[in-house]
Every structure is written in structure tokens, then in C-alpha cells.
Scaffold this motif. Structure first.
Motif, PDB file in Angstrom:
ATOM      1  N   GLU A  26       3.035  12.110  -4.989  1.00 55.30           N
ATOM      2  CA  GLU A  26       2.642  11.784  -6.355  1.00 55.30           C
ATOM      3  C   GLU A  26       2.922  10.334  -6.731  1.00 55.30           C
ATOM      4  OE1 GLU A  26       4.511  14.420  -9.186  1.00 55.30           O
ATOM      5  OE2 GLU A  26       4.051  16.159  -7.930  1.00 55.30           O
ATOM      6  N   HIS A  27       4.090   9.824  -6.318  1.00 56.22           N
ATOM      7  CA  HIS A  27       4.561   8.528  -6.827  1.00 56.22           C
ATOM      8  C   HIS A  27       4.783   7.471  -5.746  1.00 56.22           C
ATOM      9  CE1 HIS A  27       5.091  10.499 -10.668  1.00 56.22           C
ATOM     10  NE2 HIS A  27       5.808  11.435 -10.077  1.00 56.22           N
ATOM     11  N   GLY A  28       4.518   7.793  -4.499  1.00 56.58           N
ATOM     12  CA  GLY A  28       4.764   6.841  -3.423  1.00 56.58           C
ATOM     13  C   GLY A  28       6.207   6.888  -2.957  1.00 56.58           C
ATOM     14  N   THR A  29       6.508   6.061  -1.962  1.00 54.62           N
ATOM     15  CA  THR A  29       7.843   6.092  -1.359  1.00 54.62           C
ATOM     16  C   THR A  29       8.930   5.531  -2.266  1.00 54.62           C
ATOM     17  OG1 THR A  29       7.430   3.977  -0.241  1.00 54.62           O
ATOM     18  CG2 THR A  29       6.946   6.002   0.999  1.00 54.62           C
ATOM     19  N   ASP A  30       8.535   4.969  -3.404  1.00 52.46           N
ATOM     20  CA  ASP A  30       9.519   4.481  -4.370  1.00 52.46           C
ATOM     21  C   ASP A  30       9.815   5.506  -5.464  1.00 52.46           C
ATOM     22  OD1 ASP A  30       9.921   2.023  -3.160  1.00 52.46           O
ATOM     23  OD2 ASP A  30       8.252   1.094  -4.230  1.00 52.46           O
ATOM     24  N   ALA A  31       9.396   6.754  -5.258  1.00 48.80           N
ATOM     25  CA  ALA A  31       9.656   7.803  -6.251  1.00 48.80           C
ATOM     26  C   ALA A  31      11.155   7.879  -6.530  1.00 48.80           C
ATOM     27  CB  ALA A  31       9.144   9.150  -5.741  1.00 48.80           C
ATOM     28  N   SER A  32      11.494   8.270  -7.733  1.00 45.31           N
ATOM     29  CA  SER A  32      12.887   8.370  -8.158  1.00 45.31           C
ATOM     30  C   SER A  32      13.628   9.455  -7.369  1.00 45.31           C
ATOM     31  CB  SER A  32      12.926   8.711  -9.651  1.00 45.31           C
ATOM     32  OG  SER A  32      14.193   9.193 -10.024  1.00 45.31           O
ATOM     33  N   LEU A  33      14.731   9.060  -6.745  1.00 46.40           N
ATOM     34  CA  LEU A  33      15.548  10.049  -6.027  1.00 46.40           C
ATOM     35  C   LEU A  33      16.248  10.972  -7.011  1.00 46.40           C
ATOM     36  CD1 LEU A  33      17.034   7.973  -3.069  1.00 46.40           C
ATOM     37  CD2 LEU A  33      14.923   9.314  -3.176  1.00 46.40           C
ATOM     38  N   ARG A  34      16.572  10.467  -8.163  1.00 49.67           N
ATOM     39  CA  ARG A  34      17.166  11.317  -9.206  1.00 49.67           C
ATOM     40  C   ARG A  34      16.175  12.420  -9.591  1.00 49.67           C
ATOM     41  NH1 ARG A  34      21.579  10.727 -11.583  1.00 49.67           N
ATOM     42  NH2 ARG A  34      21.860   8.538 -11.062  1.00 49.67           N
ATOM     43  N   ASP A  35      14.889  12.074  -9.679  1.00 56.07           N
ATOM     44  CA  ASP A  35      13.850  13.052  -9.988  1.00 56.07           C
ATOM     45  C   ASP A  35      13.703  14.065  -8.847  1.00 56.07           C
ATOM     46  OD1 ASP A  35      11.691  14.116 -11.625  1.00 56.07           O
ATOM     47  OD2 ASP A  35      10.338  13.273 -10.103  1.00 56.07           O
ATOM     48  N   ARG A  54      17.647   6.080   0.679  1.00 57.94           N
ATOM     49  CA  ARG A  54      16.215   6.399   0.595  1.00 57.94           C
ATOM     50  C   ARG A  54      15.617   6.422   2.007  1.00 57.94           C
ATOM     51  NH1 ARG A  54      12.553   6.238  -3.339  1.00 57.94           N
ATOM     52  NH2 ARG A  54      14.081   5.322  -4.734  1.00 57.94           N
ATOM     53  N   GLU A  55      16.023   5.461   2.838  1.00 60.43           N
ATOM     54  CA  GLU A  55      15.493   5.398   4.201  1.00 60.43           C
ATOM     55  C   GLU A  55      15.902   6.609   5.026  1.00 60.43           C
ATOM     56  OE1 GLU A  55      16.462   1.620   5.877  1.00 60.43           O
ATOM     57  OE2 GLU A  55      14.588   0.778   5.119  1.00 60.43           O
ATOM     58  N   ALA A  56      17.095   7.152   4.786  1.00 59.30           N
ATOM     59  CA  ALA A  56      17.521   8.357   5.493  1.00 59.30           C
ATOM     60  C   ALA A  56      16.601   9.522   5.135  1.00 59.30           C
ATOM     61  CB  ALA A  56      18.969   8.699   5.162  1.00 59.30           C
ATOM     62  N   LEU A  57      16.212   9.603   3.874  1.00 61.66           N
ATOM     63  CA  LEU A  57      15.280  10.640   3.435  1.00 61.66           C
ATOM     64  C   LEU A  57      13.902  10.412   4.059  1.00 61.66           C
ATOM     65  CD1 LEU A  57      14.545  13.085   1.717  1.00 61.66           C
ATOM     66  CD2 LEU A  57      14.345  11.550  -0.260  1.00 61.66           C
ATOM     67  N   LEU A  58      13.431   9.172   4.023  1.00 64.85           N
ATOM     68  CA  LEU A  58      12.139   8.861   4.651  1.00 64.85           C
ATOM     69  C   LEU A  58      12.171   9.171   6.144  1.00 64.85           C
ATOM     70  CD1 LEU A  58      11.268   5.482   2.901  1.00 64.85           C
ATOM     71  CD2 LEU A  58      10.044   7.651   2.660  1.00 64.85           C
ATOM     72  N   GLU A  59      13.276   8.831   6.801  1.00 59.89           N
ATOM     73  CA  GLU A  59      13.382   9.088   8.241  1.00 59.89           C
ATOM     74  C   GLU A  59      13.292  10.581   8.527  1.00 59.89           C
ATOM     75  OE1 GLU A  59      14.444   9.590  12.238  1.00 59.89           O
ATOM     76  OE2 GLU A  59      15.620  10.438  10.622  1.00 59.89           O
ATOM     77  N   ALA A  60      13.969  11.383   7.725  1.00 63.25           N
ATOM     78  CA  ALA A  60      13.909  12.838   7.916  1.00 63.25           C
ATOM     79  C   ALA A  60      12.483  13.353   7.707  1.00 63.25           C
ATOM     80  CB  ALA A  60      14.875  13.534   6.959  1.00 63.25           C
ATOM     81  N   LEU A  61      11.777  12.779   6.731  1.00 65.08           N
ATOM     82  CA  LEU A  61      10.399  13.210   6.468  1.00 65.08           C
ATOM     83  C   LEU A  61       9.441  12.781   7.579  1.00 65.08           C
ATOM     84  CD1 LEU A  61       9.963  12.481   2.658  1.00 65.08           C
ATOM     85  CD2 LEU A  61       9.893  14.709   3.765  1.00 65.08           C
ATOM     86  N   PHE A  62       9.652  11.588   8.133  1.00 66.40           N
ATOM     87  CA  PHE A  62       8.663  11.020   9.040  1.00 66.40           C
ATOM     88  C   PHE A  62       9.033  11.060  10.511  1.00 66.40           C
ATOM     89  CE2 PHE A  62       7.867   8.838   4.961  1.00 66.40           C
ATOM     90  CZ  PHE A  62       6.710   9.545   4.678  1.00 66.40           C
ATOM     91  N   ARG A  63      10.241  11.458  10.848  1.00 71.14           N
ATOM     92  CA  ARG A  63      10.658  11.513  12.252  1.00 71.14           C
ATOM     93  C   ARG A  63       9.653  12.306  13.081  1.00 71.14           C
ATOM     94  NH1 ARG A  63      15.128  14.653  12.017  1.00 71.14           N
ATOM     95  NH2 ARG A  63      16.210  12.933  11.046  1.00 71.14           N
ATOM     96  N   THR A  64       9.256  13.451  12.614  1.00 66.48           N
ATOM     97  CA  THR A  64       8.310  14.285  13.354  1.00 66.48           C
ATOM     98  C   THR A  64       6.957  13.599  13.475  1.00 66.48           C
ATOM     99  OG1 THR A  64       9.433  16.283  12.620  1.00 66.48           O
ATOM    100  CG2 THR A  64       7.181  16.541  13.414  1.00 66.48           C
ATOM    101  N   ARG A  65       6.494  12.984  12.388  1.00 66.33           N
ATOM    102  CA  ARG A  65       5.201  12.287  12.413  1.00 66.33           C
ATOM    103  C   ARG A  65       5.238  11.131  13.408  1.00 66.33           C
ATOM    104  NH1 ARG A  65       2.703  11.246   6.938  1.00 66.33           N
ATOM    105  NH2 ARG A  65       2.134  13.360   7.341  1.00 66.33           N
ATOM    106  N   PHE A  66       6.326  10.351  13.384  1.00 68.00           N
ATOM    107  CA  PHE A  66       6.437   9.220  14.302  1.00 68.00           C
ATOM    108  C   PHE A  66       6.558   9.715  15.745  1.00 68.00           C
ATOM    109  CE2 PHE A  66       8.475   6.493  10.741  1.00 68.00           C
ATOM    110  CZ  PHE A  66       7.233   6.321  10.164  1.00 68.00           C
TER     111      PHE A  66
END
Length: 186
Positions: A26-35, A54-66
Motif C-alpha cells: 500500500e505505502h511502499g518500503t517506507d511504510a510506518s513500522l508503528r502502523d 527496517r532492513e531486517a524486516l525487508l530482508e525477511a520479506l525478500f530473502r526467498t524472492r532473492f
């Protein structure tokens, strides 16, 4: 730690990933982590226990894709002509990078920053792409002065442009044709 606590922690981890996937869509990779934490029904401390950055969260989301892109590159090393294999992989990279607004920038930043949580996953994917590029260059199908950094920047640029317009995957295809035409040797 009891089984119930471990199961609860695992549920929170998976829930946070699921909610983050939606929030980033919805908001891109800069979405609020509090949200993200609020939507998951957990406190911000719980989010940060699982994903300290934030990067740890992105890494968990994209590790499989990469990892999938890395494996795809390895498969393409023997399945197609060198140029077609490289182009197919670049298209998949660009299309995958349109998933979330801000993802191409995050990937390019992670490649440049060895301290980034995403760095190792990006570098493995990049290494597999470099093998495709090397094969295409050795065959004489791709100019010898092209680097993998340039190709990743081109794919990121194509992804960014297509995510900012209404062209979607069709635009990625058209732009990749234009870009990869410039890769060919005379």
C-alpha cells in the motif's frame, strides 16, 4: 522458553511479515513500522524484537524472492542462449522489483552497504546475475564493457519507471527490449 511462548512468538513473526507485506504494498518500503505493529495487534517492541531494523524486516520479506532469482539465474546458465538467459533474468528482476514502491532503491542501497541486513541476499542474487552476464560476454552476445552493477542499475531504473506509471509488466517488457538492445555487440 515454553512451547506456548515459542508458538506465540512464531505466530507474531509470521503475522508481522504478512501485515508488513500488505503495508509495503500500500505505502511502499517506507511504510510506518508503528502502523505495521498496530495492524498486527502487537506493540512496537514486539516488532523490533523480531526485526531490529527496517532492513531486517525487508530482508525477511525478500530473502526467498532473492534466493529464487539466484536459483533462476543458475538454471538459466544451461537452459537458453546466453543473451536470452541474461535478458530473461533481468526481466524477472525488474518485474519482481515493482512489487513495492521503493524496493529498487532499497536493493541498490543494500548492494552498496555491506552492513545492510539485505546485503548478503542481494550479493548472492547479484553474483548469480554476474555469472549470466559473464557467460553472455564470453559468447560474444553482450558487450564486454558492461558490468553487473550497470545491469542491476538498469533493472532498478526500469522497475522504478514502470512502478511510477500505469504500464505495469507490459512497460517492463518494452523497456527491457530497449535496454537490452543496447547490450548487444554490433
Amino acid at each position: 522458553m515454553t512451547e506456548a511462548v515459542r508458538a506465540d512468538a512464531r505466530r507474531n513473526y509470521e503475522l508481522l511479515l504478512s501485515v508488513a507485506r500488505e503495508a509495503f504494498a500500500e505505502h511502499g518500503t517506507d511504510a510506518s513500522l508503528r502502523d505495521v505493529a498496530r495492524r498486527a495487534g502487537v506493540g512496537i517492541g514486539t516488532l523490533y524484537r523480531h526485526f531490529p531494523t527496517r532492513e531486517a524486516l525487508l530482508e525477511a520479506l525478500f530473502r526467498t524472492r532473492f534466493d529464487d532469482l539466484r536459483l533462476r539465474a543458475e538454471d538459466l546458465l544451461s537452459s537458453q542462449s546466453p543473451r536470452e538467459a541474461l535478458v530473461a533474468w533481468l526481466k524477472e528482476l525488474a518485474i519482481g522489483s515493482t512489487t513495492y514502491r521503493g524496493l529498487p532503491e532499497s536493493v541498490m542501497a543494500a548492494v552498496r552497504d555491506p552492513d545492510s541486513e539485505l546485503h548478503a541476499s542481494c550479493m548472492r542474487m547479484r553474483g548469480a546475475g554476474a555469472a549470466l552476464l559473464d557467460r553472455a560476454q564470453r559468447s560474444g552476445d553482450v558487450r564486454s564493457d558492461v558490468t553487473i552493477e550497470e545491469l542491476m542499475a538498469l533493472a532498478a531504473g526500469v522497475a522504478w519507471v514502470s512502478s511510477e506509471s500505469t504500464g505495469g509488466a507490459d512497460l517492463v517488457d518494452r523497456l527491457m527490449i530497449l535496454v537490452t538492445t543496447g547490450l548487444a555487440t554490433a
